[in-house]
Motif scaffolding. Structure first.
Motif, short mmCIF file in Angstrom:
data_model
loop_
_atom_site.label_atom_id
_atom_site.label_comp_id
_atom_site.label_asym_id
_atom_site.label_seq_id
_atom_site.Cartn_x
_atom_site.Cartn_y
_atom_site.Cartn_z
N MET A 1 52.96 68.10 45.25
CA MET A 1 52.38 66.85 44.93
C MET A 1 50.98 66.67 44.72
SD MET A 1 53.90 63.90 44.13
CE MET A 1 55.41 63.39 45.31
N TYR A 2 50.15 67.70 45.42
CA TYR A 2 48.72 67.57 45.10
C TYR A 2 48.26 68.01 43.46
CZ TYR A 2 47.51 66.88 50.02
OH TYR A 2 47.56 66.05 50.97
N ASP A 3 49.24 69.08 43.04
CA ASP A 3 48.98 69.34 41.72
C ASP A 3 49.25 68.39 40.69
OD1 ASP A 3 48.18 71.98 42.86
OD2 ASP A 3 49.98 72.97 41.93
N ILE A 4 50.31 67.87 41.29
CA ILE A 4 50.83 66.65 40.00
C ILE A 4 49.48 65.38 40.20
CG2 ILE A 4 52.28 64.67 39.78
CD1 ILE A 4 53.62 67.17 38.93
N ALA A 5 49.12 65.25 41.27
CA ALA A 5 47.77 64.19 41.48
C ALA A 5 46.86 64.68 40.76
CB ALA A 5 47.77 63.73 43.07
N HIS A 6 46.59 65.70 40.98
CA HIS A 6 45.28 66.43 40.19
C HIS A 6 45.38 66.41 38.77
CE1 HIS A 6 42.40 69.83 39.09
NE2 HIS A 6 41.59 69.29 39.92
N TYR A 7 46.50 66.61 38.27
CA TYR A 7 46.71 66.65 36.78
C TYR A 7 46.49 65.29 36.27
CZ TYR A 7 49.85 65.73 32.80
OH TYR A 7 49.95 65.16 31.75
N ALA A 8 47.18 64.12 37.11
CA ALA A 8 47.10 62.90 36.66
C ALA A 8 45.61 62.29 36.66
CB ALA A 8 47.82 62.03 37.61
N HIS A 9 45.05 62.84 37.57
CA HIS A 9 43.66 62.40 37.83
C HIS A 9 42.77 62.83 36.79
CE1 HIS A 9 39.42 62.30 39.89
NE2 HIS A 9 39.74 61.30 39.93
N VAL B 1 51.33 55.67 40.06
CA VAL B 1 52.05 55.43 41.37
C VAL B 1 53.08 56.61 41.87
CG1 VAL B 1 53.18 54.10 43.03
CG2 VAL B 1 51.70 52.94 41.24
N LEU B 2 52.82 57.72 42.56
CA LEU B 2 53.61 58.72 42.95
C LEU B 2 54.53 58.22 44.25
CD1 LEU B 2 51.07 61.58 43.17
CD2 LEU B 2 52.69 61.05 41.18
N SER B 3 55.91 58.52 43.78
CA SER B 3 56.93 58.08 44.47
C SER B 3 57.66 59.29 45.14
CB SER B 3 57.89 56.91 43.88
OG SER B 3 59.09 56.63 44.61
N HIS B 4 57.54 59.41 46.38
CA HIS B 4 57.89 60.95 47.00
C HIS B 4 59.45 60.70 47.31
CE1 HIS B 4 58.28 59.62 51.31
NE2 HIS B 4 57.17 58.90 50.93
N GLY B 5 60.06 62.00 47.31
CA GLY B 5 61.60 62.04 47.71
C GLY B 5 62.11 61.92 49.19
N TYR B 6 63.16 62.05 49.45
CA TYR B 6 63.82 61.87 50.62
C TYR B 6 63.41 63.09 51.43
CZ TYR B 6 67.69 62.22 54.09
OH TYR B 6 68.52 62.12 55.16
N GLY B 7 63.14 62.94 52.84
CA GLY B 7 62.96 64.06 53.76
C GLY B 7 61.40 64.69 53.31
N VAL C 1 55.02 54.56 36.85
CA VAL C 1 55.65 55.20 38.38
C VAL C 1 56.03 56.44 38.03
CG1 VAL C 1 57.40 54.78 40.05
CG2 VAL C 1 56.08 52.94 39.19
N TRP C 2 55.68 57.43 38.86
CA TRP C 2 56.35 58.91 38.57
C TRP C 2 57.04 59.33 40.09
CZ3 TRP C 2 52.42 63.08 36.52
CH2 TRP C 2 53.19 64.35 36.12
N GLY C 3 58.41 59.48 40.02
CA GLY C 3 59.29 59.43 40.98
C GLY C 3 59.85 60.86 40.90
N PHE C 4 60.33 61.08 42.37
CA PHE C 4 61.07 62.52 42.53
C PHE C 4 62.23 62.24 43.45
CE2 PHE C 4 56.65 63.20 41.54
CZ PHE C 4 56.56 64.32 40.81
#
Length: 328
Positions: free
Chosen positions: A123-131, A107-113, A180-183
């Protein structure tokens, strides 16, 4: 002998002149005092208005609209999903990217703003890596980033409930291992959610931002030179009015002293100008799980560590994820 009368008589000084002068002086003093008080009250009003503006801006971040999707960005098949926050008060929108025959989910937890895309990470690169690591991936928008029914940012109070709803959603979809992968504030929100759930198996926390008096003032002082006191006290009074959240509703002291039961990887840069790295070091030092770890990166900036050190970043994340037990 005749006596001088009429116009030849001497004039006596008037007794009214000193009284009139004294009255004028009193009036003048009252006018000066009123002007000074008016200036003082005006300056106080401006000072409070400035803090109200700061609190409003912090509560209502500008978030760009979505510009792509997992298929266009990385050729990943996905489905649009809607789920409820854990308290059922809000609908959350996101994307679910399934991996073949996998019961592991990140579960990707994005940051403020930012929204679920958070382009500066990216984030797409992170999602692609996890996939590619055979994880299902959930990307979603917090309420302050919603495209349809935007809410104020609350520093994690409401966002925590939304993240718990995301965790519940992937669990209902069959996830037996949830990471949970948060930023930034998404990482701080994950730490708050971690106090209340037993469904998380691990966390990766990049540039964790935890809303507390120190980090609040640190970020304000970076933009405008205001005194710590009474600025913090004024903001603490204004936040409940503008976003329904007071700082004492953020469990920052509990987070900073908690030993979480799951492994956690802390990633933070020493040049982070939004979330001072000693806070991450302190939380990391409390962890006794044998697989917990931290990577404090010299001269790295807030949320830019993956961009600045991509190979080392993914190597450390891969080593961390490989330690997790394979779900049944």
């Amino acid at each position: 002998m005749s006596t001088a009368t009429g116009s030849n008589a001497p004039l006596s000084p008037s007794n009214d002149a000193p009284a009139e002068l004294s009255t004028r002086l009193v009036r003048f003093k009252h006018i000066i005092l009123a002007l000074l008080l008016s200036v003082v009250f005006f300056l106080i009003f401006c000072f409070i208005a400035l803090h109200a503006y700061i609190a409003w801006v912090l509560s209502n971040p500008t978030v760009a609209p979505l510009y792509s999707n997992p298929k266009l960005a990385k050729d990943m098949d996905y489905e649009s999903v809607t789920f409820h926050s854990i308290d059922g008060k809000r609908n959350i929108n996101g994307w679910y990217i399934p991996a073949e025959n996998s019961s592991k989910t990140i579960v990707l937890s994005h940051g403020y703003g930012a929204n679920r895309e958070e382009t500066w990470i990216p984030m797409y690169d992170i999602a692609h890596y996890a996939h590619n690591m055979n994880f299902n991936v959930l990307m979603f928008d917090y309420g302050f980033a919603s495209q349809t029914s935007k809410e104020v940012a609350t520093g994690g109070k409401e966002e925590k409930r939304q993240l718990l709803g995301a965790i519940q959603h992937v669990k209902q979809r069959g996830a037996k291992q949830i990471v949970v992968w948060g930023f930034s504030m998404g990482a701080g929100t994950a730490l708050q959610a971690g106090l209340e759930t037993k469904d998380v198996d691990a966390m990766i926390l990049d540039s964790a931002f935890l809303l507390e008096p120190d980090t609040l003032y640190h970020n304000i002082h970076n933009q405008i030179d205001l005194p710590r006191h009474p600025s913090l006290e004024i903001l603490e009074l204004l936040f409940p009015v503008l976003n329904g959240t007071s700082l004492d509703q953020i469990p920052y002291n509990e987070v900073k002293s908690e030993d979480y039961p799951f492994p956690t990887l802390f990633i933070h840069g020493t040049k982070d100008d939004k979330a001072p790295y000693p806070i991450a070091e302190r939380i990391a030092s409390n962890q006794t799980h044998p697989d917990s770890d931290s990577w404090i990166v010299e001269n790295a900036h807030h949320e830019l560590i993956f961009r600045e050190h991509p190979r080392e970043y993914l190597r450390r994340v891969s080593a961390f994820l490989d330690k997790l037990e394979t779900p049944d």
